[in-house]
Design an enzyme around this catalytic site. Sequence first.
Site, PDB file in Angstrom:
ATOM      1  N   THR A  35       1.668   1.413  -4.612  1.00 60.73           N
ATOM      2  CA  THR A  35       2.916   1.236  -3.856  1.00 60.73           C
ATOM      3  C   THR A  35       3.321  -0.237  -3.779  1.00 60.73           C
ATOM      4  O   THR A  35       4.410  -0.547  -3.309  1.00 60.73           O
ATOM      5  CB  THR A  35       2.775   1.793  -2.422  1.00 60.73           C
ATOM      6  OG1 THR A  35       1.619   1.200  -1.817  1.00 60.73           O
ATOM      7  CG2 THR A  35       2.620   3.295  -2.435  1.00 60.73           C
ATOM      8  N   TYR A 145      -4.571  10.716   5.674  1.00 56.29           N
ATOM      9  CA  TYR A 145      -4.354   9.328   6.115  1.00 56.29           C
ATOM     10  C   TYR A 145      -5.071   9.087   7.447  1.00 56.29           C
ATOM     11  O   TYR A 145      -5.894   8.174   7.566  1.00 56.29           O
ATOM     12  CB  TYR A 145      -2.854   9.089   6.258  1.00 56.29           C
ATOM     13  CG  TYR A 145      -2.464   7.674   6.623  1.00 56.29           C
ATOM     14  CD1 TYR A 145      -2.560   6.638   5.706  1.00 56.29           C
ATOM     15  CD2 TYR A 145      -1.973   7.382   7.900  1.00 56.29           C
ATOM     16  CE1 TYR A 145      -2.181   5.342   6.043  1.00 56.29           C
ATOM     17  CE2 TYR A 145      -1.591   6.089   8.235  1.00 56.29           C
ATOM     18  CZ  TYR A 145      -1.693   5.067   7.308  1.00 56.29           C
ATOM     19  OH  TYR A 145      -1.319   3.800   7.641  1.00 56.29           O
ATOM     20  N   LYS A 149      -8.463   6.852   7.849  1.00 59.20           N
ATOM     21  CA  LYS A 149      -8.460   5.608   8.631  1.00 59.20           C
ATOM     22  C   LYS A 149      -9.466   5.691   9.774  1.00 59.20           C
ATOM     23  O   LYS A 149     -10.095   4.691  10.138  1.00 59.20           O
ATOM     24  CB  LYS A 149      -7.059   5.333   9.187  1.00 59.20           C
ATOM     25  CG  LYS A 149      -6.033   4.950   8.119  1.00 59.20           C
ATOM     26  CD  LYS A 149      -6.211   3.505   7.675  1.00 59.20           C
ATOM     27  CE  LYS A 149      -5.085   3.042   6.773  1.00 59.20           C
ATOM     28  NZ  LYS A 149      -5.286   1.662   6.302  1.00 59.20           N
ATOM     29  N   TYR A 159     -21.351  -0.528  10.143  1.00 57.35           N
ATOM     30  CA  TYR A 159     -21.842  -1.707   9.403  1.00 57.35           C
ATOM     31  C   TYR A 159     -22.066  -2.872  10.368  1.00 57.35           C
ATOM     32  O   TYR A 159     -22.969  -3.689  10.179  1.00 57.35           O
ATOM     33  CB  TYR A 159     -20.850  -2.118   8.302  1.00 57.35           C
ATOM     34  CG  TYR A 159     -21.147  -1.500   6.957  1.00 57.35           C
ATOM     35  CD1 TYR A 159     -20.830  -0.167   6.685  1.00 57.35           C
ATOM     36  CD2 TYR A 159     -21.752  -2.243   5.946  1.00 57.35           C
ATOM     37  CE1 TYR A 159     -21.105   0.402   5.444  1.00 57.35           C
ATOM     38  CE2 TYR A 159     -22.020  -1.678   4.701  1.00 57.35           C
ATOM     39  CZ  TYR A 159     -21.697  -0.365   4.460  1.00 57.35           C
ATOM     40  OH  TYR A 159     -21.974   0.190   3.236  1.00 57.35           O
TER      41      TYR A 159
HETATM   42  P1  NAD Z   1       2.144  -0.739   1.237  1.00 57.54           P
HETATM   43  O1  NAD Z   1       2.112   0.627   0.636  1.00 57.54           O
HETATM   44  O2  NAD Z   1       3.319  -1.600   0.969  1.00 57.54           O
HETATM   45  O3  NAD Z   1       0.839  -1.561   0.844  1.00 57.54           O
HETATM   46  C1  NAD Z   1      -0.368  -0.972   0.465  1.00 57.54           C
HETATM   47  C2  NAD Z   1      -0.882  -1.716  -0.754  1.00 57.54           C
HETATM   48  O4  NAD Z   1      -2.165  -1.162  -1.127  1.00 57.54           O
HETATM   49  C3  NAD Z   1       0.028  -1.560  -1.965  1.00 57.54           C
HETATM   50  O5  NAD Z   1       0.201  -2.807  -2.576  1.00 57.54           O
HETATM   51  C4  NAD Z   1      -0.736  -0.611  -2.867  1.00 57.54           C
HETATM   52  O6  NAD Z   1      -0.426  -0.760  -4.231  1.00 57.54           O
HETATM   53  C5  NAD Z   1      -2.175  -0.966  -2.537  1.00 57.54           C
HETATM   54  N1  NAD Z   1      -3.125   0.112  -2.825  1.00 57.54           N
HETATM   55  C6  NAD Z   1      -3.021   1.425  -2.476  1.00 57.54           C
HETATM   56  N2  NAD Z   1      -4.109   2.099  -2.901  1.00 57.54           N
HETATM   57  C7  NAD Z   1      -4.912   1.184  -3.515  1.00 57.54           C
HETATM   58  C8  NAD Z   1      -6.169   1.273  -4.169  1.00 57.54           C
HETATM   59  N3  NAD Z   1      -6.830   2.434  -4.281  1.00 57.54           N
HETATM   60  N4  NAD Z   1      -6.699   0.134  -4.700  1.00 57.54           N
HETATM   61  C9  NAD Z   1      -6.049  -1.058  -4.617  1.00 57.54           C
HETATM   62  N5  NAD Z   1      -4.850  -1.188  -4.020  1.00 57.54           N
HETATM   63  C10 NAD Z   1      -4.287  -0.073  -3.462  1.00 57.54           C
HETATM   64  O7  NAD Z   1       1.966  -0.528   2.812  1.00 57.54           O
HETATM   65  P2  NAD Z   1       1.944  -1.566   4.010  1.00 57.54           P
HETATM   66  O8  NAD Z   1       2.944  -1.131   4.982  1.00 57.54           O
HETATM   67  O9  NAD Z   1       1.972  -2.952   3.503  1.00 57.54           O
HETATM   68  O10 NAD Z   1       0.514  -1.261   4.652  1.00 57.54           O
HETATM   69  C11 NAD Z   1      -0.599  -2.115   4.465  1.00 57.54           C
HETATM   70  C12 NAD Z   1      -1.767  -1.584   5.288  1.00 57.54           C
HETATM   71  O11 NAD Z   1      -1.398  -1.535   6.667  1.00 57.54           O
HETATM   72  C13 NAD Z   1      -2.196  -0.166   4.888  1.00 57.54           C
HETATM   73  O12 NAD Z   1      -3.585  -0.083   4.956  1.00 57.54           O
HETATM   74  C14 NAD Z   1      -1.580   0.690   5.967  1.00 57.54           C
HETATM   75  O13 NAD Z   1      -2.307   1.876   6.178  1.00 57.54           O
HETATM   76  C15 NAD Z   1      -1.619  -0.231   7.177  1.00 57.54           C
HETATM   77  N6  NAD Z   1      -0.580   0.128   8.166  1.00 57.54           N
HETATM   78  C16 NAD Z   1       0.732  -0.188   7.944  1.00 57.54           C
HETATM   79  C17 NAD Z   1       1.677   0.186   8.887  1.00 57.54           C
HETATM   80  C18 NAD Z   1       3.142  -0.145   8.741  1.00 57.54           C
HETATM   81  O14 NAD Z   1       3.940   0.248   9.586  1.00 57.54           O
HETATM   82  N7  NAD Z   1       3.567  -0.879   7.733  1.00 57.54           N
HETATM   83  C19 NAD Z   1       1.292   0.884  10.037  1.00 57.54           C
HETATM   84  C20 NAD Z   1      -0.045   1.210  10.196  1.00 57.54           C
HETATM   85  C21 NAD Z   1      -0.981   0.806   9.260  1.00 57.54           C
END
Ligand code: NAD
Length: 314
Positions: A35, A145, A149, A159
Amino acid sequence: MRILITGGAGFLGSHLCDRLIEQGHEVICLDNFFTGRKRNVSHLLGNPNFELVRHDVIDPFKAEVDQIYNLACPASPVHYQYNAIKTIKTSVQGAINCLGLAKRTKARVFQASTSEVYGDPDPSIHPQPESYWGNVNPIGIRSCYDEGKRCAETLFMDYHRQNGVDIRIVRIFNTYGPRMCPDDGRVVSNFIVQALQGKDITVYGEGQQTRSFCYCDDLINGFLKLMNQDELTGPVNIGNPGEFTIYELAEKVIALTGSKSKIIHEPLPSDDPKQRQPDITVAREKLGWEPTVCLDEGLKPTIEYFDKLLSEER
Ligand code: NAD
Ligand code: UDP
Protein backbone atom coordinates in the site's frame (compact mmCIF):
# COMPACT_ATOMS: atom_id res chain seq x y z
CA MET A 1 21.12 7.00 15.38
CA ARG A 2 20.49 4.46 12.66
CA ILE A 3 16.75 3.88 12.60
CA LEU A 4 14.77 1.20 10.77
CA ILE A 5 11.19 1.98 9.73
CA THR A 6 9.14 -0.93 8.42
CA GLY A 7 6.27 0.28 6.25
CA GLY A 8 8.31 3.46 5.75
CA ALA A 9 6.93 4.19 2.28
CA GLY A 10 3.34 4.32 3.54
CA PHE A 11 1.30 7.30 4.65
CA LEU A 12 2.52 7.54 8.25
CA GLY A 13 5.89 5.87 7.64
CA SER A 14 6.91 8.44 5.04
CA HIS A 15 6.12 11.35 7.40
CA LEU A 16 8.19 9.62 10.06
CA CYS A 17 11.09 9.19 7.58
CA ASP A 18 10.95 12.94 6.89
CA ARG A 19 11.04 13.87 10.58
CA LEU A 20 13.89 11.52 11.47
CA ILE A 21 15.97 12.64 8.48
CA GLU A 22 15.32 16.29 9.49
CA GLN A 23 16.65 15.42 12.94
CA GLY A 24 19.89 14.13 11.38
CA HIS A 25 19.37 10.39 11.84
CA GLU A 26 20.17 7.66 9.33
CA VAL A 27 16.96 6.01 8.16
CA ILE A 28 16.50 2.58 6.63
CA CYS A 29 13.04 2.50 5.07
CA LEU A 30 11.84 -1.05 4.49
CA ASP A 31 8.66 -1.71 2.52
CA ASN A 32 7.06 -4.29 0.21
CA PHE A 33 5.05 -1.50 -1.52
CA PHE A 34 1.71 -3.24 -1.02
CA THR A 35 0.00 0.00 0.00
CA GLY A 36 3.05 2.26 0.19
CA ARG A 37 4.38 4.27 -2.72
CA LYS A 38 7.92 5.18 -3.82
CA ARG A 39 6.59 8.67 -4.56
CA ASN A 40 5.99 9.15 -0.80
CA VAL A 41 9.76 9.03 -0.21
CA SER A 42 11.17 9.88 -3.65
CA HIS A 43 12.28 13.32 -2.38
CA LEU A 44 14.58 11.53 0.11
CA LEU A 45 16.24 9.18 -2.39
CA GLY A 46 19.36 11.28 -3.01
CA ASN A 47 19.97 11.85 0.70
CA PRO A 48 23.04 9.94 1.96
CA ASN A 49 21.28 9.31 5.28
CA PHE A 50 18.33 7.59 3.60
CA GLU A 51 18.15 4.03 2.31
CA LEU A 52 15.10 2.42 0.69
CA VAL A 53 14.87 -1.37 0.80
CA ARG A 54 12.20 -3.54 -0.84
CA HIS A 55 11.50 -6.29 1.67
CA ASP A 56 8.57 -8.17 3.17
CA VAL A 57 8.52 -8.19 6.99
CA ILE A 58 7.24 -11.75 6.95
CA ASP A 59 10.83 -12.69 6.10
CA PRO A 60 13.58 -12.01 8.65
CA PHE A 61 15.99 -9.16 7.98
CA LYS A 62 19.37 -8.20 9.31
CA ALA A 63 20.72 -4.75 10.04
CA GLU A 64 22.67 -3.02 12.79
CA VAL A 65 20.25 -0.45 14.16
CA ASP A 66 19.62 1.65 17.28
CA GLN A 67 15.85 1.97 16.96
CA ILE A 68 13.09 0.16 15.05
CA TYR A 69 9.63 1.51 14.22
CA ASN A 70 7.35 -1.32 13.07
CA LEU A 71 4.65 0.25 10.91
CA ALA A 72 4.37 -2.39 8.18
CA CYS A 73 0.75 -3.47 7.82
CA PRO A 74 -2.07 -2.43 5.51
CA ALA A 75 -4.26 -0.09 7.55
CA SER A 76 -7.54 0.46 5.69
CA PRO A 77 -10.33 -2.15 5.80
CA VAL A 78 -10.31 -2.45 1.99
CA HIS A 79 -6.60 -3.20 1.92
CA TYR A 80 -6.33 -5.40 4.99
CA GLN A 81 -9.31 -7.51 3.91
CA TYR A 82 -7.89 -7.95 0.37
CA ASN A 83 -5.68 -10.82 1.62
CA ALA A 84 -6.72 -11.40 5.22
CA ILE A 85 -4.27 -14.25 5.84
CA LYS A 86 -1.38 -12.13 4.62
CA THR A 87 -2.52 -9.34 6.95
CA ILE A 88 -2.31 -11.59 10.02
CA LYS A 89 1.06 -12.94 8.90
CA THR A 90 2.33 -9.38 8.44
CA SER A 91 1.27 -8.36 11.95
CA VAL A 92 2.40 -11.51 13.76
CA GLN A 93 5.47 -12.64 11.80
CA GLY A 94 6.48 -9.02 11.20
CA ALA A 95 6.37 -8.39 14.96
CA ILE A 96 8.42 -11.53 15.68
CA ASN A 97 11.05 -10.51 13.12
CA CYS A 98 11.29 -6.94 14.49
CA LEU A 99 11.47 -8.21 18.06
CA GLY A 100 14.13 -10.78 17.16
CA LEU A 101 16.18 -8.05 15.52
CA ALA A 102 15.70 -5.78 18.55
CA LYS A 103 16.75 -8.57 20.90
CA ARG A 104 19.98 -9.17 18.97
CA THR A 105 20.90 -5.52 18.40
CA LYS A 106 19.48 -4.22 21.74
CA ALA A 107 17.57 -1.62 19.73
CA ARG A 108 14.45 0.00 21.17
CA VAL A 109 11.46 -1.22 19.15
CA PHE A 110 8.16 0.57 18.56
CA GLN A 111 4.91 -1.09 17.54
CA ALA A 112 2.23 0.77 15.59
CA SER A 113 -0.84 -0.72 17.21
CA THR A 114 -4.36 0.57 16.81
CA SER A 115 -7.58 1.68 18.45
CA GLU A 116 -9.01 -1.44 16.74
CA VAL A 117 -7.69 -3.45 19.71
CA TYR A 118 -10.74 -1.99 21.50
CA GLY A 119 -13.03 -3.36 18.74
CA ASP A 120 -16.62 -2.09 19.00
CA PRO A 121 -16.29 -0.58 22.47
CA ASP A 122 -18.83 -1.06 25.24
CA PRO A 123 -20.81 2.26 25.18
CA SER A 124 -20.14 2.69 28.91
CA ILE A 125 -16.36 2.79 28.22
CA HIS A 126 -16.16 6.08 26.39
CA PRO A 127 -13.61 7.51 25.72
CA GLN A 128 -11.44 4.39 25.67
CA PRO A 129 -8.52 4.29 28.14
CA GLU A 130 -5.52 1.96 27.68
CA SER A 131 -6.80 -0.21 30.55
CA TYR A 132 -9.90 -1.26 28.52
CA TRP A 133 -9.46 -4.82 27.15
CA GLY A 134 -11.84 -4.26 24.28
CA ASN A 135 -14.75 -5.98 22.58
CA VAL A 136 -13.37 -7.67 19.47
CA ASN A 137 -15.05 -10.25 17.25
CA PRO A 138 -12.37 -12.96 16.77
CA ILE A 139 -13.95 -14.42 13.60
CA GLY A 140 -15.34 -11.45 11.64
CA ILE A 141 -14.11 -9.60 8.56
CA ARG A 142 -12.09 -7.10 10.63
CA SER A 143 -10.51 -9.80 12.82
CA CYS A 144 -7.45 -10.34 10.58
CA TYR A 145 -6.40 -6.80 11.43
CA ASP A 146 -7.73 -6.45 14.99
CA GLU A 147 -6.54 -9.83 16.24
CA GLY A 148 -3.23 -9.57 14.33
CA LYS A 149 -2.53 -6.26 16.09
CA ARG A 150 -3.64 -7.66 19.47
CA CYS A 151 -1.32 -10.65 19.03
CA ALA A 152 1.54 -8.30 18.08
CA GLU A 153 0.96 -6.36 21.33
CA THR A 154 1.11 -9.67 23.24
CA LEU A 155 4.38 -10.57 21.52
CA PHE A 156 5.85 -7.15 22.33
CA MET A 157 4.93 -7.51 26.02
CA ASP A 158 6.24 -11.10 26.16
CA TYR A 159 9.57 -10.22 24.52
CA HIS A 160 9.82 -7.40 27.06
CA ARG A 161 9.04 -9.62 30.07
CA GLN A 162 10.95 -12.68 28.90
CA ASN A 163 13.94 -11.16 27.11
CA GLY A 164 14.10 -7.61 28.42
CA VAL A 165 13.52 -6.10 24.97
CA ASP A 166 13.02 -2.33 25.19
CA ILE A 167 9.58 -1.78 23.68
CA ARG A 168 7.11 1.01 23.00
CA ILE A 169 3.51 0.44 21.84
CA VAL A 170 1.30 3.17 20.43
CA ARG A 171 -2.44 2.68 19.90
CA ILE A 172 -3.19 4.95 16.97
CA PHE A 173 -6.69 6.37 16.48
CA ASN A 174 -7.91 7.34 12.98
CA THR A 175 -5.25 9.57 11.44
CA TYR A 176 -5.41 11.50 8.17
CA GLY A 177 -3.34 13.87 6.08
CA PRO A 178 -1.34 14.25 2.87
CA ARG A 179 0.03 11.00 1.34
CA MET A 180 -2.96 8.90 2.26
CA CYS A 181 -3.65 6.54 -0.59
CA PRO A 182 -6.55 7.93 -2.70
CA ASP A 183 -8.07 4.48 -3.27
CA ASP A 184 -7.61 2.98 0.20
CA GLY A 185 -11.33 3.19 1.02
CA ARG A 186 -10.77 5.06 4.29
CA VAL A 187 -13.41 7.58 5.09
CA VAL A 188 -11.33 10.77 4.86
CA SER A 189 -9.67 9.86 1.55
CA ASN A 190 -12.94 8.52 0.09
CA PHE A 191 -14.96 11.61 0.98
CA ILE A 192 -12.33 14.08 -0.25
CA VAL A 193 -11.77 12.27 -3.54
CA GLN A 194 -15.53 11.91 -4.10
CA ALA A 195 -16.09 15.60 -3.32
CA LEU A 196 -13.28 16.76 -5.61
CA GLN A 197 -14.57 14.57 -8.44
CA GLY A 198 -18.18 15.71 -7.92
CA LYS A 199 -19.25 12.13 -7.17
CA ASP A 200 -21.78 11.08 -4.53
CA ILE A 201 -20.38 10.99 -0.99
CA THR A 202 -20.87 7.43 0.30
CA VAL A 203 -21.94 7.45 3.94
CA TYR A 204 -22.21 3.88 5.24
CA GLY A 205 -25.33 3.33 7.33
CA GLU A 206 -26.99 6.44 8.78
CA GLY A 207 -23.57 7.99 9.39
CA GLN A 208 -24.22 8.26 13.13
CA GLN A 209 -21.15 6.14 13.97
CA THR A 210 -18.32 8.32 15.30
CA ARG A 211 -14.57 8.55 14.86
CA SER A 212 -11.94 10.91 16.30
CA PHE A 213 -9.57 12.20 13.63
CA CYS A 214 -5.93 13.11 14.28
CA TYR A 215 -3.77 15.08 11.84
CA CYS A 216 -0.60 13.21 10.81
CA ASP A 217 1.88 15.85 12.09
CA ASP A 218 0.39 15.66 15.58
CA LEU A 219 0.58 11.88 15.51
CA ILE A 220 4.25 11.85 14.46
CA ASN A 221 5.05 14.25 17.34
CA GLY A 222 3.41 11.71 19.64
CA PHE A 223 5.43 8.84 18.11
CA LEU A 224 8.70 10.69 18.73
CA LYS A 225 7.80 11.61 22.30
CA LEU A 226 6.78 8.04 23.12
CA MET A 227 9.83 6.47 21.47
CA ASN A 228 12.29 8.78 23.18
CA GLN A 229 10.71 8.76 26.64
CA ASP A 230 12.69 6.60 29.02
CA GLU A 231 10.11 5.15 31.40
CA LEU A 232 7.12 3.86 29.46
CA THR A 233 6.56 0.29 28.38
CA GLY A 234 2.77 -0.21 28.30
CA PRO A 235 0.61 0.84 25.32
CA VAL A 236 -0.26 4.52 24.93
CA ASN A 237 -3.24 5.99 23.05
CA ILE A 238 -2.30 8.69 20.56
CA GLY A 239 -5.20 10.39 18.84
CA ASN A 240 -7.29 13.53 18.75
CA PRO A 241 -10.25 13.38 21.17
CA GLY A 242 -12.36 15.63 18.88
CA GLU A 243 -15.18 13.20 18.01
CA PHE A 244 -17.41 13.55 14.91
CA THR A 245 -20.15 11.50 13.32
CA ILE A 246 -19.36 10.28 9.83
CA TYR A 247 -22.28 12.38 8.57
CA GLU A 248 -20.72 15.50 10.11
CA LEU A 249 -17.43 14.65 8.38
CA ALA A 250 -19.22 14.36 5.02
CA GLU A 251 -20.79 17.81 5.54
CA LYS A 252 -17.43 19.33 6.49
CA VAL A 253 -15.70 17.92 3.43
CA ILE A 254 -18.47 19.23 1.15
CA ALA A 255 -18.23 22.69 2.74
CA LEU A 256 -14.42 22.87 2.61
CA THR A 257 -14.15 21.67 -1.00
CA GLY A 258 -17.13 23.77 -2.17
CA SER A 259 -18.34 20.58 -3.87
CA LYS A 260 -21.79 20.02 -5.36
CA SER A 261 -21.65 16.33 -4.38
CA LYS A 262 -24.70 14.79 -2.70
CA ILE A 263 -24.58 12.55 0.34
CA ILE A 264 -25.91 9.03 -0.34
CA HIS A 265 -26.20 6.09 2.05
CA GLU A 266 -24.71 2.63 1.49
CA PRO A 267 -24.91 -0.46 3.74
CA LEU A 268 -22.86 -0.41 6.92
CA PRO A 269 -20.13 -3.12 6.82
CA SER A 270 -20.32 -5.77 9.55
CA ASP A 271 -18.54 -5.17 12.87
CA ASP A 272 -18.14 -1.44 12.09
CA PRO A 273 -17.41 0.16 15.49
CA LYS A 274 -20.23 2.51 16.56
CA GLN A 275 -18.11 5.01 18.42
CA ARG A 276 -14.47 5.68 19.09
CA GLN A 277 -12.67 8.36 21.05
CA PRO A 278 -9.24 8.19 22.66
CA ASP A 279 -8.69 8.85 26.35
CA ILE A 280 -5.32 10.59 26.11
CA THR A 281 -4.70 11.14 29.82
CA VAL A 282 -1.58 8.91 29.75
CA ALA A 283 -0.12 10.71 26.72
CA ARG A 284 -0.86 14.10 28.32
CA GLU A 285 0.56 13.24 31.73
CA LYS A 286 3.50 10.98 30.85
CA LEU A 287 4.56 12.37 27.47
CA GLY A 288 3.36 15.95 27.72
CA TRP A 289 1.69 15.34 24.35
CA GLU A 290 -1.61 16.54 23.02
CA PRO A 291 -2.90 17.28 19.54
CA THR A 292 -2.80 20.82 18.21
CA VAL A 293 -4.53 20.60 14.83
CA CYS A 294 -8.35 20.54 14.74
CA LEU A 295 -10.26 18.72 12.02
CA ASP A 296 -11.13 21.80 9.92
CA GLU A 297 -7.52 22.94 10.00
CA GLY A 298 -6.08 19.51 9.08
CA LEU A 299 -8.57 18.85 6.31
CA LYS A 300 -7.34 21.88 4.34
CA PRO A 301 -3.79 20.62 3.49
CA THR A 302 -5.25 17.13 3.01
CA ILE A 303 -7.73 18.44 0.43
CA GLU A 304 -4.93 20.41 -1.28
CA TYR A 305 -2.84 17.24 -1.49
CA PHE A 306 -5.61 15.20 -3.11
CA ASP A 307 -6.53 18.06 -5.44
CA LYS A 308 -2.94 18.20 -6.73
CA LEU A 309 -2.69 14.41 -6.99
CA LEU A 310 -5.92 14.14 -8.97
CA SER A 311 -4.96 16.98 -11.30
CA GLU A 312 -1.62 15.23 -12.03
CA GLU A 313 -3.54 12.06 -12.91
CA ARG A 314 -5.93 13.86 -15.27
P1 NAD B 1 -0.23 2.51 4.90
O1 NAD B 1 -0.98 1.39 4.28
O2 NAD B 1 -0.08 3.78 4.15
O3 NAD B 1 1.23 2.04 5.34
C1 NAD B 1 1.57 0.71 5.60
C2 NAD B 1 2.90 0.44 4.92
O4 NAD B 1 3.30 -0.92 5.22
C3 NAD B 1 2.81 0.53 3.40
O5 NAD B 1 3.91 1.26 2.92
C4 NAD B 1 2.87 -0.91 2.94
O6 NAD B 1 3.38 -1.07 1.64
C5 NAD B 1 3.74 -1.54 4.02
N1 NAD B 1 3.55 -2.98 4.16
C6 NAD B 1 2.37 -3.65 4.27
N2 NAD B 1 2.60 -4.97 4.42
C7 NAD B 1 3.96 -5.12 4.41
C8 NAD B 1 4.81 -6.25 4.51
N3 NAD B 1 4.33 -7.50 4.65
N4 NAD B 1 6.16 -6.04 4.46
C9 NAD B 1 6.68 -4.80 4.31
N5 NAD B 1 5.91 -3.70 4.19
C10 NAD B 1 4.55 -3.86 4.26
O7 NAD B 1 -0.94 2.79 6.31
P2 NAD B 1 -0.65 3.87 7.43
O8 NAD B 1 -1.89 4.59 7.68
O9 NAD B 1 0.58 4.62 7.13
O10 NAD B 1 -0.40 2.92 8.70
C11 NAD B 1 0.89 2.67 9.21
C12 NAD B 1 0.76 1.82 10.47
O11 NAD B 1 -0.04 2.50 11.43
C13 NAD B 1 0.09 0.46 10.21
O12 NAD B 1 0.72 -0.51 10.99
C14 NAD B 1 -1.32 0.68 10.71
O13 NAD B 1 -1.92 -0.51 11.15
C15 NAD B 1 -1.11 1.67 11.85
N6 NAD B 1 -2.32 2.48 12.10
C16 NAD B 1 -2.68 3.49 11.25
C17 NAD B 1 -3.84 4.21 11.52
C18 NAD B 1 -4.29 5.36 10.65
O14 NAD B 1 -5.35 5.93 10.91
N7 NAD B 1 -3.54 5.78 9.65
C19 NAD B 1 -4.63 3.88 12.62
C20 NAD B 1 -4.25 2.82 13.42
C21 NAD B 1 -3.08 2.14 13.17
N1 UDP C 1 -17.13 5.04 5.96
C1 UDP C 1 -18.15 5.64 5.24
N2 UDP C 1 -17.98 5.85 3.91
C2 UDP C 1 -16.83 5.53 3.26
C3 UDP C 1 -15.77 4.94 4.00
C4 UDP C 1 -15.96 4.70 5.35
O1 UDP C 1 -19.22 5.96 5.79
O2 UDP C 1 -16.75 5.77 2.05
C5 UDP C 1 -17.31 4.83 7.42
C6 UDP C 1 -16.98 3.43 7.90
O3 UDP C 1 -18.12 2.59 7.80
C7 UDP C 1 -16.60 3.70 9.34
C8 UDP C 1 -15.94 5.08 9.30
O4 UDP C 1 -16.38 5.67 8.07
O5 UDP C 1 -17.75 3.79 10.15
C9 UDP C 1 -14.42 5.06 9.31
O6 UDP C 1 -13.99 4.17 8.29
P1 UDP C 1 -12.46 3.92 7.95
O7 UDP C 1 -12.40 2.79 6.99
O8 UDP C 1 -11.82 5.20 7.58
O9 UDP C 1 -11.78 3.53 9.36
P2 UDP C 1 -12.15 2.49 10.52
O10 UDP C 1 -13.54 1.94 10.32
O11 UDP C 1 -11.12 1.44 10.43
O12 UDP C 1 -12.08 3.34 11.72
